[in-house]
Design an enzyme around this catalytic site. Structure first.
Site, mmCIF file in Angstrom:
data_model
loop_
_atom_site.group_PDB
_atom_site.id
_atom_site.type_symbol
_atom_site.label_atom_id
_atom_site.label_comp_id
_atom_site.label_asym_id
_atom_site.label_seq_id
_atom_site.Cartn_x
_atom_site.Cartn_y
_atom_site.Cartn_z
ATOM 1 N N SER A 1 0.738 5.558 -7.885
ATOM 2 C CA SER A 1 0.562 5.805 -9.312
ATOM 3 C C SER A 1 1.278 7.082 -9.702
ATOM 4 O O SER A 1 1.726 7.236 -10.835
ATOM 5 C CB SER A 1 -0.925 5.941 -9.635
ATOM 6 O OG SER A 1 -1.619 4.814 -9.168
ATOM 7 N N GLY B 1 0.804 -1.222 0.000
ATOM 8 C CA GLY B 1 0.000 0.000 0.000
ATOM 9 C C GLY B 1 0.832 1.264 0.000
ATOM 10 O O GLY B 1 0.299 2.357 0.146
ATOM 11 N N LEU B 2 2.166 1.117 -0.154
ATOM 12 C CA LEU B 2 3.026 2.305 -0.180
ATOM 13 C C LEU B 2 3.315 2.738 -1.607
ATOM 14 O O LEU B 2 3.988 3.733 -1.842
ATOM 15 C CB LEU B 2 4.353 2.014 0.542
ATOM 16 C CG LEU B 2 4.216 1.529 1.987
ATOM 17 C CD1 LEU B 2 5.570 1.145 2.545
ATOM 18 C CD2 LEU B 2 3.578 2.608 2.847
ATOM 19 N N GLY B 3 2.836 1.962 -2.543
ATOM 20 C CA GLY B 3 3.063 2.269 -3.947
ATOM 21 C C GLY B 3 2.307 3.509 -4.335
ATOM 22 O O GLY B 3 1.537 4.056 -3.553
ATOM 23 N N ALA C 1 4.129 7.948 -8.697
ATOM 24 C CA ALA C 1 5.530 7.623 -8.967
ATOM 25 C C ALA C 1 5.688 7.163 -10.412
ATOM 26 O O ALA C 1 6.646 7.540 -11.095
ATOM 27 C CB ALA C 1 6.015 6.544 -7.998
ATOM 28 N N ASP D 1 1.028 12.615 -2.774
ATOM 29 C CA ASP D 1 1.855 11.506 -3.269
ATOM 30 C C ASP D 1 2.717 11.958 -4.448
ATOM 31 O O ASP D 1 3.829 11.459 -4.640
ATOM 32 C CB ASP D 1 0.993 10.283 -3.616
ATOM 33 C CG ASP D 1 -0.270 10.661 -4.365
ATOM 34 O OD1 ASP D 1 -0.547 11.871 -4.531
ATOM 35 O OD2 ASP D 1 -0.993 9.749 -4.797
#
Lengths: 327, 327
Positions: A111, A107-109, A113, A154
């Protein structure tokens, strides 16, 4: 000539949910990197290969002028980022784009990035010089193009890296001086839709506007103070604020029993503070654990059926990778 | 002639911990009654028999003029109540006092109830006519004499009964019109010291005065609104406020994993709201469960290793018992 860029995932530290309403928040980039490799194509075509498409044995091709966030779910963030670049810089060439990312993201990913890495690799391919702020603006525009909404926090983590103090959709983006955050991350093992959780909080805010207004504002104020506590390494106060913040998120209805188990376990094992990171409903919590309690807190998270996530925080923002291969 | 009076226990609904700081709160009396039987003695002596002393085969005797909250822990609230009466009304007779109470109280018991029952039975024995407000004032003074501190909200429940809206140490005590509260009470099975919890919150308030000031004030405001929601049977809003309130208590550090288990279980079973009652650290939670979800919520509490407590709320305040035996 292939050019590769990578960007980090994110762990929201303070201001979760409040950021949606423009309040200040704190985020740290985590060393869970997503990368995009871009090659030039002579035709006015964009070819995109993602881990998911490769699994399906497919490379997706689209006319450059038809690149759009709305073509396919699997390529939405890549296309949205390219669309921003194509429109802003009147790009006439085509691209072949390969994206890569970690298989397990806890869950640290992010989009954001993927969008940031795509934008930076393609811009470099075009020999464009774009500063961080413009990268942020273009990537955030791409994210909004896909999602319609989003605080952009993010994106800030993906672009700037490190630990970032972030206010109201990028009105202020301050990368704090590099320093070690004494935290332990725990994955709860499950996830519900972030969109649903944001909707639940919005509906609670509609029903209880006065209290929710005060609480959301307070989470923003906590981010302001937590920023200072990081700068002064005032971890007792940082932990106190984490715990109060966690309670308020619980009051928003985004806590789960499994997250609560990890949080109570971490505190009992000596963590000064513990809270959810992000929208809640699952994903990760993190605990403030100075060196002497680090191993006991890590073990406690494990014994509460959580997965300690050993990923560095304060990771680099989007960057070109020197390991790029020649075409 | 023996005279018996009884008084109810309490379940704090809203404003837990905030009441300590004078904020508005809501409490309901529960039908878990403590009773005191008083007989006159010719000597200027007070004899006290409590369940605990009877178990030890002991009746405690003290000269009337030496009656004091500080003589013995087991008789402190009885002596404190008599001391108030003796001083206020220049009492010259002696008493024999027997106290009784439920063996299992689920943390809903109340030393204030023992003090209230003692005061009312002794006053009746002396044929004194004392109105509710004076009973409250004398009992609250007795409780402060023993504890040194206390919001008095449990005294209000013991004296007035029903559901009471209570502000700042009795500045305002409003018994709401009788109505059925659709709640299910769950006992978590454990308890830590209320005094310690109040101290923990006080220390957090010292460290984080601004946020704690706002949150404690907010809990008071929630009590004000929750009072209206009871009057209008607006249970959705009442439940929303319960959940937000619970989060804030969690942020104060007075939640436990076991309480959280019961609270999450109740909500998942359909409760509109669920929260701790009282100081936390154990004891009881309660859930708002309209008739259609009542049995599923009760079952969920049981399955989460809690004990559903089937005790009526809105119980009568302190009253003389007509079953008194002749001497």
């Amino acid at each position: 000539m292939k050019i590769t860029a990578s960007a980090p995932g994110k762990l929201v530290l303070f201001g979760d949910h409040a950021a949606v309403y423009g309040k200040p928040c704190l985020v740290t980039a985590v060393d869970l990197r997503f990368s995009t490799t871009v090659e030039p194509l002579d035709e006015p075509v964009v070819e995109i290969s993602t881990p998911q498409l490769r699994e399906q044995g497919e490379t997706y091709r689209v006319q450059r002028d038809a690149v759009s966030a709305r073509n396919r779910r699997e390529t939405a963030f890549v296309e949205a980022a390219l669309r921003q670049l194509i429109d802003r810089y009147k790009v006439t060439s085509g691209f072949h784009v390969d994206t890569e990312g970690p298989q397990v993201t806890f869950g640290l990913g992010s989009s954001s990035a993927i969008a940031a890495a795509t934008l930076v690799a393609a811009a470099q391919q075009l020999k464009l010089e774009i500063d961080k702020r413009e990268i942020f603006d273009l990537v955030y525009a791409a994210v909004l193009d896909v999602q319609g909404t989003g605080s952009g926090v993010d994106v800030a983590a993906a672009v700037y890296g490190g630990t970032v103090y972030y206010v109201n959709r990028g009105d202020m983006i301050e990368r704090l001086p590099d320093s070690h955050l004494p935290i332990v991350i725990g994955y709860s093992g499950s996830k519900v839709s972030t969109t649903n959780l944001i909707g639940d909080v919005a509906r609670l805010r509609d029903r209880q506007p006065d209290f929710m207004h005060t609480l959301l504002h307070m989470l923003g104020d906590m981010s302001v103070q937590a920023r200072d506590h990081i700068l002064h390494e005032n971890w007792q106060a940082f932990g106190d604020l984490m715990n109060i913040h966690q309670g308020i998120l619980d009051g928003f209805g985004v806590n789960t029993l499994q997250l609560a188990r990890l949080i109570f376990a971490a505190r009992e094992a000596g963590a000064t503070g513990a809270k959810i990171s992000g929208a809640g409903g699952g994903d990760c919590m993190f605990a403030l654990a100075v060196e002497s309690t680090r191993s006991s807190v890590t073990e406690a998270i494990q014994q509460a059926d959580g997965t300690p996530v050993d990923i560095a925080t304060g990771a680099d923002g989007v960057r070109l990778e020197t390991t790029s291969h020649k075409a």
